[in-house]
Design an enzyme around this catalytic site. Structure first.
Site, PDB file in Angstrom:
ATOM      1  N   ARG A   1       0.837  -1.207   0.000  1.00 57.36           N
ATOM      2  CA  ARG A   1       0.000   0.000   0.000  1.00 57.36           C
ATOM      3  C   ARG A   1       0.870   1.255   0.000  1.00 57.36           C
ATOM      4  O   ARG A   1       1.886   1.313   0.709  1.00 57.36           O
ATOM      5  CB  ARG A   1      -0.937   0.002   1.208  1.00 57.36           C
TER       6      ARG A   1
ATOM      7  N   HIS B   1       7.424   1.173 -11.108  1.00 64.82           N
ATOM      8  CA  HIS B   1       6.281   0.683 -10.331  1.00 64.82           C
ATOM      9  C   HIS B   1       4.984   1.067 -11.002  1.00 64.82           C
ATOM     10  O   HIS B   1       4.892   2.102 -11.657  1.00 64.82           O
ATOM     11  CB  HIS B   1       6.320   1.219  -8.888  1.00 64.82           C
TER      12      HIS B   1
HETATM   13  P1  AMP Z   1       6.007   8.023  -8.093  1.00 63.29           P
HETATM   14  O1  AMP Z   1       5.770   9.455  -7.686  1.00 63.29           O
HETATM   15  O2  AMP Z   1       5.234   7.594  -9.297  1.00 63.29           O
HETATM   16  O3  AMP Z   1       7.492   7.709  -8.194  1.00 63.29           O
HETATM   17  O4  AMP Z   1       5.428   7.146  -6.917  1.00 63.29           O
HETATM   18  C1  AMP Z   1       6.141   6.904  -5.736  1.00 63.29           C
HETATM   19  C2  AMP Z   1       5.121   6.561  -4.694  1.00 63.29           C
HETATM   20  O5  AMP Z   1       5.799   5.900  -3.646  1.00 63.29           O
HETATM   21  C3  AMP Z   1       4.407   7.759  -4.089  1.00 63.29           C
HETATM   22  O6  AMP Z   1       3.011   7.654  -4.321  1.00 63.29           O
HETATM   23  C4  AMP Z   1       4.764   7.671  -2.606  1.00 63.29           C
HETATM   24  O7  AMP Z   1       3.700   8.031  -1.767  1.00 63.29           O
HETATM   25  C5  AMP Z   1       5.137   6.213  -2.447  1.00 63.29           C
HETATM   26  N1  AMP Z   1       6.045   5.898  -1.375  1.00 63.29           N
HETATM   27  C6  AMP Z   1       7.217   6.518  -1.081  1.00 63.29           C
HETATM   28  N2  AMP Z   1       7.799   5.928  -0.018  1.00 63.29           N
HETATM   29  C7  AMP Z   1       6.989   4.911   0.352  1.00 63.29           C
HETATM   30  C8  AMP Z   1       7.042   3.931   1.381  1.00 63.29           C
HETATM   31  N3  AMP Z   1       8.067   3.865   2.263  1.00 63.29           N
HETATM   32  N4  AMP Z   1       6.029   3.034   1.482  1.00 63.29           N
HETATM   33  C9  AMP Z   1       4.997   3.083   0.619  1.00 63.29           C
HETATM   34  N5  AMP Z   1       4.893   3.990  -0.387  1.00 63.29           N
HETATM   35  C10 AMP Z   1       5.868   4.888  -0.519  1.00 63.29           C
END
Ligand code: AMP
Length: 114
Positions: free
Chosen positions: A29, A100
């Protein structure tokens, strides 16, 4: 990659709320959810972004979508509709340089690309 936050989540060095794991992928999540369901589906292999995908990654990337389909059903959002997003590069909002798939759903979404 040692300084990659998602590699650390995959290895268990950083805690996460995992919803799926197999030999190729881990899903957990999002820590800052943008929808009632917001799951990140991540290959266990470190790949920076779509820009550096190789032809040998094709089955792995396809697998991410198969996992997304399963998780959408599991989350009860398959029929209502959901969005799959892959941000690529800073200008598109990619903040974590480990490829991702965002699975977003559970609330009506506007048809917006921005
Ligand atoms: P992006 O901006 O497409 O690179 O998505 C990165 C996502 O990773 C963002 O939606 C963040 O909220 C999420 N994120 C960053 N660190 C964590 C973490 N430790 N656990 C879960 N999600 C994370």
């Amino acid at each position: 990659m040692t300084d990659c936050i998602f590699c650390k989540i995959i290895s268990g060095d950083i805690p996460s709320t995992n919803v799926y794991k197999d030999g190729q992928t881990t899903a957990f999540r999002d820590i800052n959810p943008a929808a009632p369901t917001h799951i990140l589906i991540v290959p266990n292999k470190h790949i920076d972004s779509v820009n550096v995908l190789g032809s040998d990654d094709e089955s792995l990337i396809g697998h991410l979508f198969t996992v997304a389909k399963q998780l959408a059903a599991q989350e009860g959002i398959a029929d209502g509709g959901y969005r799959l997003i892959v941000n690529t590069g800073e200008g598109a909002g990619q903040t974590v340089p480990h490829i991702h798939l965002h699975l977003l759903g559970g609330a009506p979404m506007k048809h917006s690309m921005g």
